[in-house]
Each structure stands twice: as C-alpha cells, then as structure tokens.
Design an enzyme around this catalytic site. Sequence first.
Site, short mmCIF file in Angstrom:
data_model
loop_
_atom_site.label_atom_id
_atom_site.label_comp_id
_atom_site.label_asym_id
_atom_site.label_seq_id
_atom_site.Cartn_x
_atom_site.Cartn_y
_atom_site.Cartn_z
N ASP A 249 -2.86 -6.21 17.64
CA ASP A 249 -2.25 -5.15 16.85
C ASP A 249 -1.94 -3.90 17.66
O ASP A 249 -0.84 -3.35 17.58
CB ASP A 249 -3.16 -4.80 15.67
CG ASP A 249 -2.60 -3.65 14.84
OD1 ASP A 249 -1.92 -3.92 13.84
OD2 ASP A 249 -2.85 -2.48 15.20
N ALA B 140 0.00 -3.47 11.81
CA ALA B 140 0.81 -4.65 12.17
C ALA B 140 0.13 -5.92 11.67
O ALA B 140 0.78 -6.82 11.13
CB ALA B 140 1.03 -4.72 13.68
N ASP B 141 -1.18 -6.01 11.85
CA ASP B 141 -1.93 -7.14 11.32
C ASP B 141 -1.83 -7.21 9.80
O ASP B 141 -1.57 -8.27 9.21
CB ASP B 141 -3.41 -7.02 11.70
CG ASP B 141 -3.72 -7.57 13.08
OD1 ASP B 141 -2.99 -8.47 13.53
OD2 ASP B 141 -4.69 -7.11 13.69
N LEU B 142 -2.07 -6.08 9.15
CA LEU B 142 -2.12 -6.06 7.69
C LEU B 142 -0.76 -6.39 7.08
O LEU B 142 -0.66 -7.17 6.13
CB LEU B 142 -2.60 -4.70 7.20
CG LEU B 142 -4.04 -4.33 7.59
CD1 LEU B 142 -4.33 -2.88 7.25
CD2 LEU B 142 -5.04 -5.24 6.91
N GLY C 234 0.00 -10.00 7.48
CA GLY C 234 -0.71 -10.76 6.47
C GLY C 234 -0.02 -10.72 5.12
O GLY C 234 0.06 -11.73 4.42
#
Length: 411
Positions: A146, A177-179, A182
Amino acid sequence: MNSLDGIRILDLSRVLAGPWCTQTLADLGADVIKIERPGTGDDTRTWGPPFLKDDQGTETQEAAYYLGTNRNKRSVTCDIARPAGQALIRELAAHCDVFVENFKVGDMARYGLDYASLKAINPRLVYCSVTGFGQTGPYAERAGYDYAIQGMGGLMSVTGERDDIGGGPQKVGVAVADLMTGMYATVAILAALRHAERTGEGQQVDMALLDTQVAMLANLSANYLVSGKAPGRAGNAHQNIVPYQVFEVAPAADGHKDHLILAVGNDGQYAKFCAVAGHPELASDPRYAKNQDRVRNRAVLVPLLEAILKTRTKADWLAALEAAKVPCGAINNLAEVFADPQIEARQMVTHWQHPVKQDLRLVSSPIKLSATPVRCDLPPPLLGQHTEDVLRGMLNYSDAQLSDLKNKQVI
C-alpha cells in the site's frame, strides 16, 4: 436471512486488501472460510500492540489489526506448500462459489491452485486475484504494498502541505489503496456471481492496487486528463472548490489552537457563510461570487477568510453555520468519534462474544439493509478454530483422515 446466504467463499488472502473484501462479503451473509498457515496464520495476527486482553486482563496473541478485518469468518489451517495441502484446497474449492487470493503472480500456478486449474474442477467458480500490479504488464511480478502504491499511483503527490510552505509527500493515515481495492473487489465479485447465476459460468477477477489507486483519485485524475497539468499538494484545501478547507478559529477555553472544517460546496452556501460571518460584501464581490472565480482568486480570498474565522470560537462557528445549513465540521480524534452521539445512534460499535473475551467491541459494518441486515454472529476466529468443523461438514472427513493430516502437519 442475509443477502448472501448460500454463498461460500474460500479465502486465501492475507493482511488487508483481500481480507477487507471477504469481511464485507461475510458481513452480507457469505460463509467465508479463511485459510491460514498452521502455527502462524495471517501476518496481521502479530501486528501489534495493541493485543486483545482476555477477561482476566492478560494480553493474548490476538492483534487488534487482525480483529478489525476478520469478523464473521471461519478459520481453517492448511499448509498449501505441501501437496496434500494443495489437494485439500482443491477439494474445498469444488464446494465453493468464490475463491480469493492475494499471492504474487505465478504462486498459485506453482501450487496447482490457479484459475485454470480450479475452473476445471468447478466451472462456476468466481476466482478473484488481488495483487499490487495485476496479472499483466511489466510490473506484474513485483510485490505490491500500500505505501509504495500510494506513492506510485499519485496519491502522495496530492497529499500533504504545499511545497512552498515547507510541505512534502505524505501518505494517508490508513492503507487506503488496500481498503479501496478490497471494496472494488467486493463489487466485482458480486457482479461475477450475478453472471454465474445467469449462465453457470465463472470468471477470473483481476484486481490491482495500482489500478485502484489511479482510479480513486477521481476528480484529480480527471483534472489532469482534461488540462494536461498535474495537480500538486494543496494541504487541507480542495483543488476545485473554495472555501473548502481547514481554518484556524479563536483559541479554545484552555488557550490551545482550535480548528474547524468549512466545506462550502456551492455559491448559495458561500453566500450563507458570508452572511453568518457578517461580511455579505464578500458574496457580492464579483471576484468571489462564483466558485470558479473564488478558485482563481483563492490567494486573495483565503487570507481574508482566515482572519474572519479567527474572531470566533469553534463552538460558536459550528452552531451558527449548522443553523444556516452551511457544511462544516469538527476535527475529532478517535476517542471523540466513538463518544459522538451520532456514532452511538448509528450503532457503529458492535459487541461480540470472543473465545477469550466475553465483550469484544469492534467497529460495525456501515452497511444498513432494511430486509437483510448484516450478520454479527461470528467473532474474528482463533487460528484454526474451525478446521475440524469445516472438513467434517463440507468434506465428510473422518477422525482418521483428520489425524493423518495433523500428523503430516498439513493442518
């Protein structure tokens, strides 16, 4: 009854992007079987402190980070580096609707767990791969994190104070970016499931953190593509709207600096703000009457507004602006957030009976559905808590088969 009752997900993802996706699907009612490494499990189990304390006040090995991303799932341990573990995953995949993984490109193929291999077993399978850079392109084989993606994808170029006042690149406080990957993965999986329901055909979902980071820049990406000019950092100000930023106000009762957010979204709201501020002339001035003019003349207008905002306290401003329906807000720390009556009214904290703590508080899902509310029945699992239940219930494994897998250190 939950929205995704009857959908079963085999989750080989770890850390954040994949688990955030599968947690959302689990909240909606899917049966998420989280595959973890025997002995160690998901990396985030060790990402602390803080760690959960049990009912006696003793610190456990359950990290808050893990607890926040794995509710409503069942944990099964399986060593996929062993042939017997790979065979076990293939058996489970035959009984699942969705397969989620976030290994580096090529890893799943080496284990015989790639999309082509599992499609041959289960043609209806929706197979979601979450990687840093996607399955194609010159960066496909790179590991993606991220922090690096926030830099590479442009987010850090527009986050932080302006360079002319000593600013520099700044990451966002959470792994956005991860969230966001997802969340996009969740949407993509639901779309693929709908297609599978209609046609009986599964498909591969290729989600990349870098793609998502570029997409989520929204108006800033559009600004560049339209103008050809790369936007820079603007601190707490908005690139396209004025006034839309943090302002310092009169000091708090204890003498400390205080601030509020003023988020004027249109010319009508701006006129209302000027009336509340006692400066209607700033609304009629042709340099500031329309947003496009305020943006062009922000260097002159904003210092005027800064001086005005400092004449009254935060509480005074918030009460007056809210009464006039001018968008504004306080800047709360998390203690203030969870004490906020609106957060309490929206039930954004749920209570869970965890195996080591009778009353575990976690953030609630923000999804509110009137007919099929989200579920709250499975607290984040202990490592391997459901291994035997799943293998007995789904695959009809006997005691002898389970003992054999344990002896071979597969589970």
